[in-house]
Design a protein around this motif. Structure first.
Motif, PDB file in Angstrom:
ATOM      1  N   TYR A 184       0.832  -1.203   0.000  1.00  0.00           N
ATOM      2  CA  TYR A 184       0.000   0.000   0.000  1.00  0.00           C
ATOM      3  C   TYR A 184       0.868   1.255   0.000  1.00  0.00           C
ATOM      4  N   LEU A 185       1.872   1.270   0.852  1.00  0.00           N
ATOM      5  CA  LEU A 185       2.737   2.441   0.970  1.00  0.00           C
ATOM      6  C   LEU A 185       3.433   2.768  -0.348  1.00  0.00           C
ATOM      7  N   LEU A 186       3.830   1.733  -1.072  1.00  0.00           N
ATOM      8  CA  LEU A 186       4.593   1.949  -2.303  1.00  0.00           C
ATOM      9  C   LEU A 186       3.722   2.194  -3.526  1.00  0.00           C
ATOM     10  N   ASN A 187       2.590   1.514  -3.607  1.00  0.00           N
ATOM     11  CA  ASN A 187       1.818   1.498  -4.862  1.00  0.00           C
ATOM     12  C   ASN A 187       0.550   2.346  -4.860  1.00  0.00           C
ATOM     13  N   ILE A 188      -0.015   2.610  -3.695  1.00  0.00           N
ATOM     14  CA  ILE A 188      -1.301   3.315  -3.627  1.00  0.00           C
ATOM     15  C   ILE A 188      -1.173   4.671  -2.950  1.00  0.00           C
ATOM     16  N   PHE A 189      -0.499   4.686  -1.818  1.00  0.00           N
ATOM     17  CA  PHE A 189      -0.378   5.899  -1.012  1.00  0.00           C
ATOM     18  C   PHE A 189       0.142   7.107  -1.784  1.00  0.00           C
ATOM     19  N   PRO A 190       1.206   6.998  -2.592  1.00  0.00           N
ATOM     20  CA  PRO A 190       1.714   8.193  -3.280  1.00  0.00           C
ATOM     21  C   PRO A 190       0.675   8.891  -4.152  1.00  0.00           C
ATOM     22  N   ASN A 191      -0.099   8.130  -4.892  1.00  0.00           N
ATOM     23  CA  ASN A 191      -1.120   8.746  -5.751  1.00  0.00           C
ATOM     24  C   ASN A 191      -2.226   9.387  -4.921  1.00  0.00           C
ATOM     25  N   GLU A 192      -2.591   8.755  -3.824  1.00  0.00           N
ATOM     26  CA  GLU A 192      -3.616   9.336  -2.955  1.00  0.00           C
ATOM     27  C   GLU A 192      -3.141  10.662  -2.364  1.00  0.00           C
ATOM     28  N   VAL A 193      -1.883  10.711  -1.965  1.00  0.00           N
ATOM     29  CA  VAL A 193      -1.328  11.927  -1.369  1.00  0.00           C
ATOM     30  C   VAL A 193      -1.265  13.055  -2.394  1.00  0.00           C
ATOM     31  N   LYS A 194      -0.816  12.747  -3.586  1.00  0.00           N
ATOM     32  CA  LYS A 194      -0.720  13.773  -4.619  1.00  0.00           C
ATOM     33  C   LYS A 194      -2.095  14.345  -4.958  1.00  0.00           C
ATOM     34  N   ALA A 195      -3.106  13.487  -4.953  1.00  0.00           N
ATOM     35  CA  ALA A 195      -4.467  13.954  -5.223  1.00  0.00           C
ATOM     36  C   ALA A 195      -5.007  14.791  -4.067  1.00  0.00           C
ATOM     37  N   ALA A 196      -4.684  14.398  -2.849  1.00  0.00           N
ATOM     38  CA  ALA A 196      -5.202  15.099  -1.673  1.00  0.00           C
ATOM     39  C   ALA A 196      -4.544  16.448  -1.451  1.00  0.00           C
ATOM     40  N   THR A 197      -3.247  16.530  -1.729  1.00  0.00           N
ATOM     41  CA  THR A 197      -2.506  17.764  -1.451  1.00  0.00           C
ATOM     42  C   THR A 197      -2.350  18.675  -2.665  1.00  0.00           C
ATOM     43  N   GLY A 198      -2.455  18.099  -3.865  1.00  0.00           N
ATOM     44  CA  GLY A 198      -2.212  18.876  -5.062  1.00  0.00           C
ATOM     45  C   GLY A 198      -0.735  19.153  -5.283  1.00  0.00           C
ATOM     46  N   GLN A 199       0.133  18.430  -4.547  1.00  0.00           N
ATOM     47  CA  GLN A 199       1.580  18.595  -4.668  1.00  0.00           C
ATOM     48  C   GLN A 199       2.202  17.283  -5.140  1.00  0.00           C
ATOM     49  N   SER A 200       3.328  17.405  -5.825  1.00  0.00           N
ATOM     50  CA  SER A 200       3.985  16.202  -6.329  1.00  0.00           C
ATOM     51  C   SER A 200       4.872  15.527  -5.291  1.00  0.00           C
ATOM     52  N   ASN A 201       5.397  16.329  -4.367  1.00  0.00           N
ATOM     53  CA  ASN A 201       6.314  15.750  -3.381  1.00  0.00           C
ATOM     54  C   ASN A 201       6.252  16.502  -2.049  1.00  0.00           C
ATOM     55  N   PRO A 202       5.092  16.492  -1.384  1.00  0.00           N
ATOM     56  CA  PRO A 202       4.964  17.212  -0.108  1.00  0.00           C
ATOM     57  C   PRO A 202       5.669  16.483   1.028  1.00  0.00           C
TER      58      PRO A 202
END
Length: 351
Positions: free
Chosen positions: A96-114
């Motif tokens: 989950y951390l590697l494959n799903i979480f990054p895309n969810e974070v980018k969508a939630a924050t609108g940032q590529s690398n917060p």
């Protein structure tokens, strides 16, 4: 003669290149040998029972770690209910951390690398948090931790405790975990990571706004770490890792080693490139030696001054700063040795 001269020049070039490689190898070996000897001496001294370094001192140390964690990020002690069941607290799957979480974070924050200070308000708590509309299984109230909001396939009894800094970027944490999964050969679907960001209920801890008692912190942190049984320490780079500048991180690292809990230092892919460049550069080894020697817990800080004073006071009165420095250097040296071996035997894997 016209063909012999270029051939001779080519031979000279090859000899020169070979000499550089040999010189680099000798320099690295000498550097590693010297550091390893110094670290071994310090570790031998650190592990000798010291006056006042019994159960009470260790207990106080663990309490200090917990207190410092809450002062730094009020979200780092595992849930007590898992300990009462006698099982490790739940963690998030590496998959989950590697494959799903990054895309969810980018969508939630609108940032590529917060960083995680930026991620938390929109992902782990607040009206848009992942657990905002779910009931917490521990207290029955609305609003749960990220791990409790995940599908069952993405959570399970933690196999590794992750020690890290909230100031890390998304790429730094995910990259380090990804590299470790690849190099260690663990199954990401069956590897569950206890990471405070995911596993503590941010809705409750941030709302309270006060610190837990030291006895509670000692119980929650110490017992959970023992039950999980393995620890991953995340550095964002090998020259000036943010981790060694945080007082509570260093003491957490030391507590793990004192409890004989297996611990690995892991770094993101970007650190591998920097290490290779340091090896290939004649000046790189000198810089690496200087940075390695400069690691000193005396220079670590905490956001709350009282936490910093308490942690450093306990270190000074129990095992001493040199012991903590030696333990941190030992684990970083293990990573450097692994990477040097890869550089010599499998350079393509570092490309």
């Amino acid at each position: 003669l016209s063909t012999a001269a270029p051939a001779a020049q080519e031979a000279d070039t090859d000899d020169s290149s070979t000499s550089v490689v040999v010189w680099v190898i000798i320099s690295v070996v000498a550097f590693v040998t010297a550091i390893a000897a110094a670290v071994a001496f310090r570790l031998h001294a650190a592990r000798k029972p010291a006056q006042g370094d019994g159960a009470e001192a260790v207990g106080a140390a663990v309490s200090a770690v917990g207190a410092a964690h809450v002062g730094e990020n009020p979200v780092t002690a595992p849930a007590a209910s898992a300990e009462e069941r006698g099982t490790p607290p739940f963690g998030v799957s590496a998959a989950y951390l590697l494959n799903i979480f990054p895309n969810e974070v980018k969508a939630a924050t609108g940032q590529s690398n917060p960083n995680f200070h930026e991620i938390c308000p929109v992902f782990a708590c607040g009206p848009t948090g992942k657990g905002a509309n779910k009931v917490c299984p521990r207290d029955g109230l609305q609003g749960c931790s990220v791990v409790d909001a995940l599908d069952e396939g993405h959570r399970g009894p933690a196999t590794h405790f992750v020690s890290w800094c909230w100031g890390y970027s998304l790429e730094e944490l995910v990259g380090a975990i990804g590299g470790w999964v690849k190099n260690s050969g663990v199954d990401p679907l069956n590897t569950f990571l206890w990471v405070c960001f995911f596993c503590n209920n941010q809705y409750r801890l941030l709302k309270k706004g006060d610190e837990l008692k030291p006895e509670e912190l000692q119980h929650m942190f110490g017992q959970s770490l023992q039950r999980i049984g393995r620890m991953l320490v995340v550095f964002n780079n090998f020259e000036e890792p943010a981790y060694i500048g945080r007082a509570w991180c260093l003491f957490e690292c030391f507590t793990s080693v004192r409890g004989q809990i297996p611990m690995d230092v892991i770094l993101p892919k970007s650190a591998e490139a920097g290490f290779r460049q340091a090896i290939e550069s004649g000046k790189g080894m000198g810089r690496l030696r200087h940075k390695f020697g400069a690691i000193d817990v005396r220079n670590a800080h905490a956001s709350r001054h009282e936490d910093e004073v308490a942690i450093k006071g306990l270190i000074r009165q129990s095992v001493g700063f040199d012991a903590v420095n030696a333990l941190v250097k030992e684990k970083l040296l293990e990573w450097l040795l692994r990477e040097f071996k890869r550089f010599i035997t499998d350079p393509e894997s570092m490309a």
